[in-house]
Design a protein around this motif. Structure first.
Motif, PDB file in Angstrom:
ATOM      1  N   VAL A 127      41.820  25.895  33.762  1.00 22.85           N
ATOM      2  CA  VAL A 127      41.203  25.925  32.426  1.00 22.85           C
ATOM      3  C   VAL A 127      39.692  25.744  32.580  1.00 22.85           C
ATOM      4  O   VAL A 127      39.225  24.889  33.328  1.00 22.85           O
ATOM      5  N   GLN A 128      38.948  26.591  31.866  1.00 17.53           N
ATOM      6  CA  GLN A 128      37.486  26.491  31.871  1.00 17.53           C
ATOM      7  C   GLN A 128      36.967  26.506  30.449  1.00 17.53           C
ATOM      8  O   GLN A 128      37.514  27.202  29.591  1.00 17.53           O
ATOM      9  N   LEU A 129      35.893  25.746  30.226  1.00 18.19           N
ATOM     10  CA  LEU A 129      35.157  25.810  28.976  1.00 18.19           C
ATOM     11  C   LEU A 129      33.771  26.352  29.297  1.00 18.19           C
ATOM     12  O   LEU A 129      33.046  25.766  30.097  1.00 18.19           O
ATOM     13  N   PHE A 175      48.221  26.131  26.342  1.00 22.22           N
ATOM     14  CA  PHE A 175      49.350  26.138  25.421  1.00 22.22           C
ATOM     15  C   PHE A 175      48.902  25.783  24.015  1.00 22.22           C
ATOM     16  O   PHE A 175      49.296  26.432  23.049  1.00 22.22           O
ATOM     17  N   SER A 176      48.088  24.746  23.894  1.00 27.95           N
ATOM     18  CA  SER A 176      47.574  24.344  22.583  1.00 27.95           C
ATOM     19  C   SER A 176      46.280  23.551  22.764  1.00 27.95           C
ATOM     20  O   SER A 176      46.072  22.922  23.797  1.00 27.95           O
ATOM     21  N   TYR A 231      50.571  23.668  29.067  1.00 32.90           N
ATOM     22  CA  TYR A 231      51.910  24.221  28.883  1.00 32.90           C
ATOM     23  C   TYR A 231      52.707  23.243  28.050  1.00 32.90           C
ATOM     24  O   TYR A 231      52.315  22.082  27.876  1.00 32.90           O
ATOM     25  N   SER A 232      53.840  23.713  27.519  1.00 31.21           N
ATOM     26  CA  SER A 232      54.701  22.862  26.712  1.00 31.21           C
ATOM     27  C   SER A 232      55.150  21.664  27.544  1.00 31.21           C
ATOM     28  O   SER A 232      55.619  21.829  28.669  1.00 31.21           O
ATOM     29  N   GLY A 233      54.979  20.461  27.010  1.00 29.68           N
ATOM     30  CA  GLY A 233      55.362  19.264  27.731  1.00 29.68           C
ATOM     31  C   GLY A 233      54.252  18.641  28.544  1.00 29.68           C
ATOM     32  O   GLY A 233      54.400  17.557  29.105  1.00 29.68           O
ATOM     33  N   ASP A 234      53.134  19.341  28.637  1.00 28.10           N
ATOM     34  CA  ASP A 234      51.996  18.822  29.389  1.00 28.10           C
ATOM     35  C   ASP A 234      51.364  17.660  28.616  1.00 28.10           C
ATOM     36  O   ASP A 234      51.501  17.555  27.391  1.00 28.10           O
TER      37      ASP A 234
END
Length: 120
Positions: free
Chosen positions: A1-3, A28-29, A101-104
């Protein structure tokens, strides 16, 4: 992930700038997003933040002059800065709390910083 932040620069007092920060990678979110700033010799401080539903929060020093917004479809947060003052000079960092991801777990990510200089 990058911003990836962009939009900084040199502007005269009273001028405007718009900062952008796009999050990319496995996402994921995204929860709250924000802009922090750090002036030379000072601690990093929150300038503005926004949650996914759109509720915003501003530092008292920028309220009425800065506007934070986000485009959830583009995973991007913006900071419109108007009536800029020399004391707004700082490195501006974008921030996002997101899950890959879901659950992260919700983790904090930072952009690389963009310099804003307000000077005549």
């Amino acid at each position: 992930v990058q911003l990836q932040a962009s939009g900084g620069g040199l502007v005269q007092p009273g001028g405007s700038l718009r900062l952008s920060c796009a999050a990319s990678g496995s996402i994921f979110s995204i929860g709250p997003m924000g802009w922090y700033r750090q002036a030379p010799g000072k601690q990093r401080e929150l300038a503005a933040s926004i949650i996914s539903g759109g509720t915003t929060n501003y530092a008292s020093s920028v309220k009425g002059r800065f506007t934070i917004s986000r485009d959830n479809a583009k995973n991007t947060v913006y900071l419109q800065m108007n009536i800029l003052k020399p004391e707004d000079t700082a490195v501006y960092y974008c921030n996002a709390v997101l899950r890959r991801y879901s659950g992260d777990y919700s983790l904090n990510y930072w952009g690389q910083g963009t310099q804003v200089t307000v000077s005549s």
